[in-house]
Design a protein around this motif. Structure first.
Motif, PDB file in Angstrom:
ATOM      1  N   LEU A 130      23.280  27.720  21.631  1.00 21.75           N
ATOM      2  CA  LEU A 130      21.884  28.116  21.516  1.00 21.75           C
ATOM      3  C   LEU A 130      21.730  29.550  22.026  1.00 21.75           C
ATOM      4  CD1 LEU A 130      20.135  24.819  22.689  1.00 21.75           C
ATOM      5  CD2 LEU A 130      20.586  25.602  20.358  1.00 21.75           C
ATOM      6  N   PRO A 131      20.806  30.336  21.437  1.00 16.29           N
ATOM      7  CA  PRO A 131      20.695  31.759  21.785  1.00 16.29           C
ATOM      8  C   PRO A 131      20.313  32.039  23.230  1.00 16.29           C
ATOM      9  CG  PRO A 131      19.678  31.337  19.658  1.00 16.29           C
ATOM     10  CD  PRO A 131      19.994  30.005  20.250  1.00 16.29           C
ATOM     11  N   SER A 132      19.601  31.135  23.877  1.00 16.92           N
ATOM     12  CA  SER A 132      19.268  31.308  25.287  1.00 16.92           C
ATOM     13  C   SER A 132      19.218  29.939  25.946  1.00 16.92           C
ATOM     14  CB  SER A 132      17.936  32.048  25.459  1.00 16.92           C
ATOM     15  OG  SER A 132      16.864  31.285  24.933  1.00 16.92           O
ATOM     16  N   VAL A 133      19.121  29.926  27.262  1.00 18.08           N
ATOM     17  CA  VAL A 133      19.140  28.670  27.999  1.00 18.08           C
ATOM     18  C   VAL A 133      17.856  27.885  27.750  1.00 18.08           C
ATOM     19  CG1 VAL A 133      19.102  27.642  30.303  1.00 18.08           C
ATOM     20  CG2 VAL A 133      20.695  29.495  29.785  1.00 18.08           C
ATOM     21  N   VAL A 134      18.015  26.635  27.371  1.00 16.62           N
ATOM     22  CA  VAL A 134      16.895  25.699  27.214  1.00 16.62           C
ATOM     23  C   VAL A 134      16.918  24.772  28.422  1.00 16.62           C
ATOM     24  CG1 VAL A 134      15.942  23.817  25.831  1.00 16.62           C
ATOM     25  CG2 VAL A 134      16.936  25.820  24.701  1.00 16.62           C
ATOM     26  N   ALA A 186      23.038  21.209   4.725  1.00 21.96           N
ATOM     27  CA  ALA A 186      24.261  21.656   4.049  1.00 21.96           C
ATOM     28  C   ALA A 186      25.300  22.200   5.027  1.00 21.96           C
ATOM     29  CB  ALA A 186      23.920  22.711   2.996  1.00 21.96           C
ATOM     30  N   GLY A 187      25.461  21.523   6.167  1.00 18.48           N
ATOM     31  CA  GLY A 187      26.493  21.924   7.112  1.00 18.48           C
ATOM     32  C   GLY A 187      26.158  23.123   7.962  1.00 18.48           C
ATOM     33  N   GLU A 188      24.901  23.566   7.955  1.00 17.58           N
ATOM     34  CA  GLU A 188      24.473  24.696   8.775  1.00 17.58           C
ATOM     35  C   GLU A 188      23.274  24.285   9.619  1.00 17.58           C
ATOM     36  OE1 GLU A 188      23.750  27.966   6.155  1.00 17.58           O
ATOM     37  OE2 GLU A 188      25.887  28.352   5.812  1.00 17.58           O
ATOM     38  N   ALA A 189      23.007  25.077  10.677  1.00 18.20           N
ATOM     39  CA  ALA A 189      21.908  24.757  11.587  1.00 18.20           C
ATOM     40  C   ALA A 189      21.165  26.028  11.980  1.00 18.20           C
ATOM     41  CB  ALA A 189      22.432  24.051  12.831  1.00 18.20           C
ATOM     42  N   THR A 190      19.844  25.926  12.012  1.00 21.34           N
ATOM     43  CA  THR A 190      18.978  27.023  12.427  1.00 21.34           C
ATOM     44  C   THR A 190      18.079  26.535  13.559  1.00 21.34           C
ATOM     45  OG1 THR A 190      18.955  27.937  10.183  1.00 21.34           O
ATOM     46  CG2 THR A 190      17.220  28.680  11.689  1.00 21.34           C
ATOM     47  N   GLY A 191      18.009  27.296  14.653  1.00 21.03           N
ATOM     48  CA  GLY A 191      17.263  26.860  15.817  1.00 21.03           C
ATOM     49  C   GLY A 191      16.079  27.745  16.140  1.00 21.03           C
ATOM     50  N   THR A 192      15.017  27.121  16.666  1.00 18.54           N
ATOM     51  CA  THR A 192      13.809  27.816  17.108  1.00 18.54           C
ATOM     52  C   THR A 192      13.344  27.189  18.413  1.00 18.54           C
ATOM     53  OG1 THR A 192      13.155  28.219  14.804  1.00 18.54           O
ATOM     54  CG2 THR A 192      11.449  28.487  16.490  1.00 18.54           C
ATOM     55  N   TYR A 193      12.898  28.025  19.332  1.00 18.80           N
ATOM     56  CA  TYR A 193      12.409  27.538  20.625  1.00 18.80           C
ATOM     57  C   TYR A 193      11.099  28.253  20.937  1.00 18.80           C
ATOM     58  CZ  TYR A 193      12.616  26.169  25.593  1.00 18.80           C
ATOM     59  OH  TYR A 193      12.356  25.640  26.832  1.00 18.80           O
ATOM     60  N   ARG A 194      10.032  27.471  21.163  1.00 11.53           N
ATOM     61  CA  ARG A 194       8.709  28.049  21.378  1.00 11.53           C
ATOM     62  C   ARG A 194       7.971  27.293  22.484  1.00 11.53           C
ATOM     63  NH1 ARG A 194      10.482  31.515  18.805  1.00 11.53           N
ATOM     64  NH2 ARG A 194       9.887  32.338  16.751  1.00 11.53           N
ATOM     65  N   TYR A 195       7.242  28.042  23.295  1.00 18.18           N
ATOM     66  CA  TYR A 195       6.281  27.423  24.208  1.00 18.18           C
ATOM     67  C   TYR A 195       5.131  26.846  23.390  1.00 18.18           C
ATOM     68  CZ  TYR A 195       8.386  29.358  28.439  1.00 18.18           C
ATOM     69  OH  TYR A 195       9.247  29.649  29.465  1.00 18.18           O
ATOM     70  N   GLU A 208      11.885  32.308  24.644  1.00 15.85           N
ATOM     71  CA  GLU A 208      11.766  31.830  23.270  1.00 15.85           C
ATOM     72  C   GLU A 208      12.832  32.492  22.392  1.00 15.85           C
ATOM     73  OE1 GLU A 208       7.045  30.820  22.756  1.00 15.85           O
ATOM     74  OE2 GLU A 208       7.688  32.893  22.401  1.00 15.85           O
ATOM     75  N   PHE A 209      13.159  31.832  21.291  1.00 18.58           N
ATOM     76  CA  PHE A 209      14.077  32.438  20.325  1.00 18.58           C
ATOM     77  C   PHE A 209      13.838  31.873  18.933  1.00 18.58           C
ATOM     78  CE2 PHE A 209      16.673  28.914  22.189  1.00 18.58           C
ATOM     79  CZ  PHE A 209      16.942  28.183  21.041  1.00 18.58           C
ATOM     80  N   GLY A 210      14.424  32.527  17.976  1.00 17.81           N
ATOM     81  CA  GLY A 210      14.480  32.053  16.607  1.00 17.81           C
ATOM     82  C   GLY A 210      13.307  32.438  15.730  1.00 17.81           C
ATOM     83  N   ALA A 242       7.659  23.336  26.246  1.00 18.80           N
ATOM     84  CA  ALA A 242       8.358  24.198  25.291  1.00 18.80           C
ATOM     85  C   ALA A 242       9.219  23.311  24.407  1.00 18.80           C
ATOM     86  CB  ALA A 242       9.209  25.248  26.001  1.00 18.80           C
ATOM     87  N   VAL A 243       9.209  23.574  23.116  1.00 17.96           N
ATOM     88  CA  VAL A 243       9.849  22.691  22.138  1.00 17.96           C
ATOM     89  C   VAL A 243      11.012  23.400  21.457  1.00 17.96           C
ATOM     90  CG1 VAL A 243       9.512  21.406  19.984  1.00 17.96           C
ATOM     91  CG2 VAL A 243       7.724  21.405  21.736  1.00 17.96           C
ATOM     92  N   LEU A 244      12.146  22.716  21.410  1.00 23.35           N
ATOM     93  CA  LEU A 244      13.313  23.167  20.648  1.00 23.35           C
ATOM     94  C   LEU A 244      13.337  22.431  19.330  1.00 23.35           C
ATOM     95  CD1 LEU A 244      16.121  24.567  20.319  1.00 23.35           C
ATOM     96  CD2 LEU A 244      17.095  22.551  21.468  1.00 23.35           C
TER      97      LEU A 244
END
Length: 476
Positions: free
Chosen positions: A460-464, A75-84, A22-24, A67-69
């Motif tokens: 992405l911070p880790s492999v999805v 505004a031209g930026e992106a924030t990611g979250t990955y959770r089981y 998981e990340f974010g 697990a959902v990404l």
């Protein structure tokens, strides 16, 4: 119950070989290009985050924990979250460190009194974004609700009136005009039937119906086509008794019976009454592109078609990393008269091996021009491989435009994000596994220029792991 993976040779397998981390929420670095400033909304995709516990491996790709990404663009930026998805089954097996529940391709080898537990709701197949929550979908029961921003699991969601074990498919269809959401669930018990549902924009069930079936047919997806809901019953039938007595798993009890042919059932979407039933030659499909009714009353729909059910064996082999089963699927068009059930024929539209057909959400149920697909660069390299390119099929010209990603890149389902600031146009987003760097990336393409370089590549911070289905939720 489970299988142990042999030594794999597939370049895509390292993305599945270990449980995902998981990340974010984390700000995503731009590897190349620039995020379009007009891209404003949320990208979600669901799939199997883990396929093993200790030395045990699941029996089928469909059995992995969901697990959902989620990636938020603004505004031209992106924030990611990955959770089981923290299902009851996931939490119990996390605590014990071993598999406890049966699934699509897994039986339960424990004591006899434990074998009659219900199947684990893996919440791993798709997602549906409604006003105030994200629904993680599975075929055999109601979805799990997640927080739209944090992706934290809120629990089972009965959609206002369903029981926890009511089957609710992972392929709902949203009417772009009314916002109504249509779905179904397969009930293959004492009575063979489909449950039908109409939900409002908030995901609350407002109408229910039942369609009787002539046999125990496995139905994975369906079509919204103008005034109709269309269900295609391929000649895959379920031998239910070994399942009821816990002798075999669901996957092992699905049988290919080509002599049955294919049955097509057209249902009035207002009344949920059957309008017609149509007989056609045998084929199998997991997924449909789109459907519509023309000016002459002909119902037309697109599907990714297989000649038989060998695709299921290929998907069973994926968790091992060794996939010798060859199962070719191509894009076809089917036509029929929905009022009298007359079959008008089929035609192969594109001969490239493909899957995961998607389109612009505003075109669902209406005449459309473009279908987007995960494809292979060529059919010769298809055996044993996952998809390595994205294509756009033009229904008017009959031509395919393909993105050249390189042999080391593996794609997920292409998701269309409409540009709300112009009358037409948008972007295609796909989670990419870069096998040469063992890294997952999110690529953003101009939907009208797939053959050109992506507009942006995000790390992405880790492999999805390779996933199944996703969605886009626009922000006004």
């Amino acid at each position: 119950m489970v299988t142990t993976a042999p030594s794999p040779t597939s370049a895509w397998f390292p993305a599945l070989d270990r449980p995902a981390q998981e990340f974010g929420p984390a700000s995503l670095d731009v590897i190349s290009g620039q995020i379009p400033s007009e891209l404003n909304g949320r990208y979600f995709t669901n799939g199997t985050g883990r396929l093993q516990r200790g030395n045990e491996r699941v029996g089928h790709w469909f059995d992995g924990d969901g697990a959902v990404l989620g990636v938020n663009f603004s505004a031209g930026e992106a924030t990611g979250t990955y959770r089981y998805v923290k299902t009851d089954g996931y939490l119990a097996e996390e605590a014990s460190g071993k598999y406890q529940y049966a699934g699509y391709g897994m039986g339960n080898s424990g004591p006899i009194w434990e074998r009659f537990r219900p199947l684990k709701n893996a919440a791993n197949t798709s997602v549906l974004a409604v006003d105030d929550r994200l629904l993680a979908l599975w075929e055999g029961a109601v979805p799990h609700a997640l927080d739209l921003d944090t992706l934290e699991t809120q629990g089972l969601d009965t959609l206002g009136s369903l029981s926890n074990n009511t089957p609710f498919s992972a392929h709902p269809k949203r009417d772009p005009v009314t916002g109504d959401i249509y779905n179904f669930g397969s009930n293959l018990g004492a009575k063979d039937q489909l449950f039908l549902f109409r939900c409002d924009r908030s995901g609350t069930v407002k109408q229910r119906g039942i369609v009787p079936l002539s046999r125990k047919a496995y139905v994975h997806d369906f079509i919204l086509a103008g005034p109709y809901l269309v269900f295609v019953l391929s000649p895959v039938t379920l031998n239910v008794w070994p399942i009821l007595f816990k002798q075999h798993n669901f996957c092992d009890c699905l049988e290919w019976k080509p002599d049955y042919g294919t049955d097509i059932v057209a249902v009035d979407r207002q009344t949920f009454e059957v309008v017609s039933r149509t007989a056609a030659e045998p084929w199998y499909q997991w997924h449909f592109g789109n459907g519509f009714v023309g000016d002459d009353g002909t119902l037309t729909f697109d599907t990714v078609r297989y000649p038989d059910f060998q695709t299921n064996e290929f998907l069973r082999q994926v968790p091992t990393g060794v996939t010798p089963t060859y199962s070719l699927s191509t894009l076809w068009q089917v036509r029929l008269d929905p009022k009298n059930g007359k079959f008008l024929g089929t035609e192969q539209l594109c001969d490239r091996h493909c899957e995961f057909p998607t389109l612009a959400p505003q075109d669902v149920g209406q005449p459309h021009r473009y279908t987007y697909l995960a494809i292979h660069p060529d059919n010769e390299s298809a055996p044993g491989e996952l998809f390595r390119s994205i294509g756009r099929f033009d229904c008017e010209t009959g031509t395919l435009t393909a993105a050249d990603l390189g042999n080391e890149m593996y794609v997920s389902e292409p998701i269309y994000a409409p540009n709300l600031e112009v009358e037409s146009g948008g972007w295609i987003l796909s989670t990419i596994y870069n096998s040469s760097l063992h890294r997952s990336e999110l690529w953003v393409f101009d939907a009208d220029r797939l053959s050109e370089e992506p507009l942006a590549r995000l790390a992405l911070p880790s492999v999805v792991p390779h996933g199944f289905h996703g969605t886009w939720q626009s922000k006004c």
